[in-house]
Design a protein around this motif. Structure first.
Motif, PDB file in Angstrom:
ATOM      1  N   VAL A  75    -103.179 -12.708  27.973  1.00  0.00           N
ATOM      2  CA  VAL A  75    -102.570 -13.269  29.181  1.00  0.00           C
ATOM      3  C   VAL A  75    -101.063 -13.442  29.008  1.00  0.00           C
ATOM      4  N   THR A  76    -100.655 -13.938  27.865  1.00  0.00           N
ATOM      5  CA  THR A  76     -99.232 -14.128  27.595  1.00  0.00           C
ATOM      6  C   THR A  76     -98.491 -12.795  27.642  1.00  0.00           C
ATOM      7  N   PRO A 113    -106.656 -15.057  35.067  1.00  0.00           N
ATOM      8  CA  PRO A 113    -106.467 -16.490  34.866  1.00  0.00           C
ATOM      9  C   PRO A 113    -105.418 -17.060  35.818  1.00  0.00           C
ATOM     10  N   LEU A 114    -105.543 -18.343  36.095  1.00  0.00           N
ATOM     11  CA  LEU A 114    -104.686 -18.994  37.086  1.00  0.00           C
ATOM     12  C   LEU A 114    -103.212 -18.932  36.697  1.00  0.00           C
ATOM     13  N   ARG A 115    -102.911 -18.988  35.414  1.00  0.00           N
ATOM     14  CA  ARG A 115    -101.495 -18.985  35.050  1.00  0.00           C
ATOM     15  C   ARG A 115    -100.837 -17.634  35.299  1.00  0.00           C
ATOM     16  N   VAL A 116    -101.628 -16.565  35.313  1.00  0.00           N
ATOM     17  CA  VAL A 116    -101.083 -15.264  35.702  1.00  0.00           C
ATOM     18  C   VAL A 116    -100.779 -15.271  37.199  1.00  0.00           C
ATOM     19  N   ASP A 131    -102.072 -21.426  50.727  1.00  0.00           N
ATOM     20  CA  ASP A 131    -102.769 -22.691  50.927  1.00  0.00           C
ATOM     21  C   ASP A 131    -103.783 -22.971  49.828  1.00  0.00           C
ATOM     22  N   THR A 132    -104.242 -21.913  49.154  1.00  0.00           N
ATOM     23  CA  THR A 132    -105.122 -22.083  48.007  1.00  0.00           C
ATOM     24  C   THR A 132    -104.924 -20.915  47.060  1.00  0.00           C
ATOM     25  N   ILE A 133    -105.030 -21.206  45.762  1.00  0.00           N
ATOM     26  CA  ILE A 133    -104.928 -20.192  44.710  1.00  0.00           C
ATOM     27  C   ILE A 133    -106.105 -20.436  43.787  1.00  0.00           C
ATOM     28  N   HIS A 134    -106.995 -19.454  43.674  1.00  0.00           N
ATOM     29  CA  HIS A 134    -108.224 -19.686  42.917  1.00  0.00           C
ATOM     30  C   HIS A 134    -108.518 -18.510  41.995  1.00  0.00           C
ATOM     31  N   SER A 135    -109.047 -18.837  40.830  1.00  0.00           N
ATOM     32  CA  SER A 135    -109.356 -17.834  39.811  1.00  0.00           C
ATOM     33  C   SER A 135    -110.826 -17.882  39.417  1.00  0.00           C
ATOM     34  N   SER A 136    -111.356 -16.719  39.079  1.00  0.00           N
ATOM     35  CA  SER A 136    -112.746 -16.638  38.615  1.00  0.00           C
ATOM     36  C   SER A 136    -112.958 -17.331  37.276  1.00  0.00           C
ATOM     37  N   GLU A 137    -111.874 -17.698  36.598  1.00  0.00           N
ATOM     38  CA  GLU A 137    -112.042 -18.417  35.331  1.00  0.00           C
ATOM     39  C   GLU A 137    -112.727 -19.772  35.554  1.00  0.00           C
ATOM     40  N   PHE A 138    -112.706 -20.251  36.799  1.00  0.00           N
ATOM     41  CA  PHE A 138    -113.354 -21.521  37.114  1.00  0.00           C
ATOM     42  C   PHE A 138    -114.746 -21.335  37.715  1.00  0.00           C
ATOM     43  N   GLU A 139    -115.236 -20.096  37.718  1.00  0.00           N
ATOM     44  CA  GLU A 139    -116.571 -19.784  38.215  1.00  0.00           C
ATOM     45  C   GLU A 139    -117.432 -19.283  37.055  1.00  0.00           C
TER      46      GLU A 139
END
Length: 215
Positions: A75-76, A113-116, A131-139
């Motif tokens: 990711v970095t 990931p959300l930080r990307v 209005d929303t930013i969502h990542s599959s890392e939380f699913e």
């Protein structure tokens, strides 16, 4: 159908960054003895970072495996390339601003990931438009599972049936369709992309007519 929200995929839609993920995989996993071939890398193209890490480890296991550390390194590396390379999809900022001016709610649903995602939106200077930013890392599962889209619609306070998703892949289109949304495929001027799961098509963001999807 009355569209109330537009939800964007990120890689291949907002930014031309899929090549960065391939390069990051090569840079990181090769140092552990992984043979990153084009054929194998093609299989990881739409996976989450966690799935990618597990994919390479299963095929080329090595000692002292630390999944979290490896994911962070990949990711970095991707963020470094996003920040330094010219990768913005032409016209996408204006396209999103036009949608916002027409009072559509705007969401981002990505396997990355959300930080990307935050790095991408900061690069494009459009963070405040979402209005929303969502990542599959939380699913529990990433695309093609619909979870990331269902949660995004919930976060927007909009029924999935009133959302439309903009995707560049069959995996993403399937996820949005299974969430109950209508879909747009963004082809980046590639006429040969399979769009059988899409309700609409956008070749590029400079020539699209708004409102494209209002009946």
């Amino acid at each position: 159908m009355v569209v109330k929200a537009v939800i964007f995929d990120m890689d291949g839609v907002l930014v031309d960054s899929e090549k960065f993920w391939t390069q990051a995989e090569l840079d990181v996993f090769s140092s552990y003895g992984v043979q990153v071939t084009d054929d194998l890398a093609e299989q990881t193209k739409y996976m989450t970072t966690q799935e990618v890490t597990e994919f390479w480890y299963k095929r080329f296991p090595w000692e002292n495996f630390d999944a979290s550390d490896l994911e962070n390194k990949v990711v970095t590396r991707v963020i470094e390339m996003i920040q330094t390379e010219n990768c913005t999809m032409s016209g996408v900022e204006k396209f999103i601003k036009n949608l916002k001016n027409k009072d559509y709610k705007i969401g981002l649903a990505t396997n990355a990931p959300l930080r990307v995602a935050h790095a991408v939106l900061e690069k494009l200077q459009i963070h405040d438009l979402f209005d929303t930013i969502h990542s599959s890392e939380f699913e529990n599962q990433g695309k093609p599972h619909p979870a990331v889209y269902l949660t995004s619609a919930k976060n927007l306070g909009v029924s999935p049936e009133d959302c439309i998703a903009i995707e560049d892949s069959q995996s993403g289109l399937k996820a949005a369709k299974e969430a109950g949304m209508q879909t747009i495929i963004f082809t980046n001027n590639d006429e040969n992309i399979d769009s059988n799961l899409a309700d609409f098509k956008i070749l590029n963001f400079n020539t699209v007519f708004l409102p494209l999807f209002v009946e």
